[in-house]
Design an enzyme around this catalytic site. Sequence first.
Site, short mmCIF file in Angstrom:
data_model
loop_
_atom_site.label_atom_id
_atom_site.label_comp_id
_atom_site.label_asym_id
_atom_site.label_seq_id
_atom_site.Cartn_x
_atom_site.Cartn_y
_atom_site.Cartn_z
N GLU A 214 97.69 150.86 73.60
CA GLU A 214 97.42 149.77 72.66
C GLU A 214 98.72 149.13 72.16
O GLU A 214 99.82 149.64 72.38
CB GLU A 214 96.55 150.29 71.52
CG GLU A 214 95.20 150.78 72.04
CD GLU A 214 94.24 151.22 70.95
OE1 GLU A 214 94.66 151.36 69.77
OE2 GLU A 214 93.06 151.42 71.29
N GLU B 169 91.52 152.69 82.60
CA GLU B 169 91.15 152.49 84.01
C GLU B 169 92.11 151.54 84.71
O GLU B 169 92.53 151.77 85.84
CB GLU B 169 89.74 151.89 84.11
CG GLU B 169 88.64 152.72 83.51
CD GLU B 169 88.41 152.41 82.03
OE1 GLU B 169 89.39 152.30 81.27
OE2 GLU B 169 87.23 152.31 81.65
N CYS C 63 87.64 145.97 83.27
CA CYS C 63 87.99 147.07 84.17
C CYS C 63 87.06 147.10 85.38
O CYS C 63 87.50 147.36 86.50
CB CYS C 63 87.93 148.40 83.42
SG CYS C 63 89.31 148.60 82.28
N1 THU Z 1 89.15 151.26 76.42
C1 THU Z 1 89.51 151.79 77.63
O1 THU Z 1 90.61 152.31 77.80
N2 THU Z 1 88.61 151.72 78.63
C2 THU Z 1 87.38 151.14 78.53
O2 THU Z 1 86.73 150.91 79.53
C3 THU Z 1 86.86 150.81 77.20
C4 THU Z 1 87.89 150.60 76.17
C5 THU Z 1 90.13 151.30 75.35
C6 THU Z 1 90.72 149.97 74.99
C7 THU Z 1 91.14 150.20 73.57
O3 THU Z 1 92.42 150.80 73.59
C8 THU Z 1 90.14 151.21 73.05
O4 THU Z 1 89.53 151.79 74.19
C9 THU Z 1 89.08 150.62 72.15
O5 THU Z 1 88.45 149.56 72.74
#
Ligand code: THU
Length: 159
Positions: free
Chosen positions: A63, A74, A114
């Site tokens: 993030e 992913e 993704c």
């Molecule tokens: N997130 C993922 O890493 N993969 C997903 O498919 C869903 C969301 C992450 C993005 C963000 O850092 C956090 O989860 C909340 O949305």
Amino acid sequence: MREAEIIVPFQVFAYEELPADDRELVDMAKAMTATSYSPYSHFRVGAALRLADGQVFKGSNQENAAFPSGLCAERTAFFAASANAPEVAPVAVAIAAQTGGTFLENPVAPCGACRQSLLEAETRFKQPIRVLLYGTCGIYVIQSLRDLLPLTFDGSELP
Ligand code: THU
């Protein structure tokens, strides 16, 4: 008009029922949640992507204070694979997520971006990517990215 529907086939496995290489991929996705950088959402996601030659690339969500600059687990794994082994088809991806120190009960669902990103590889290599979504109550196994993204835009209509 007529009604139409799209049916999404998938299997639900207990962890012990999975083949050994799938268990390994799930274990890696779970372990990768530890490397998540998620000070804003506190939602720790891990992913492990297996290629046709057996290599595995791993990722976790990263993030940023400027929210859109972050990236999902992913895509972190997939882009690393695509950058380092550009000619090798991905064949399976496992995803796990935890929040508050606990893995999700229901299998984690990958976001639309993704799905679209991974679909690119499935289309390019003409080989399905199996998707393993981990939850403590079970693991969903989807046999193809295409099943997770019905009415796909895969570029085939582009001139
Ligand atoms: N997130 C993922 O890493 N993969 C997903 O498919 C869903 C969301 C992450 C993005 C963000 O850092 C956090 O989860 C909340 O949305």
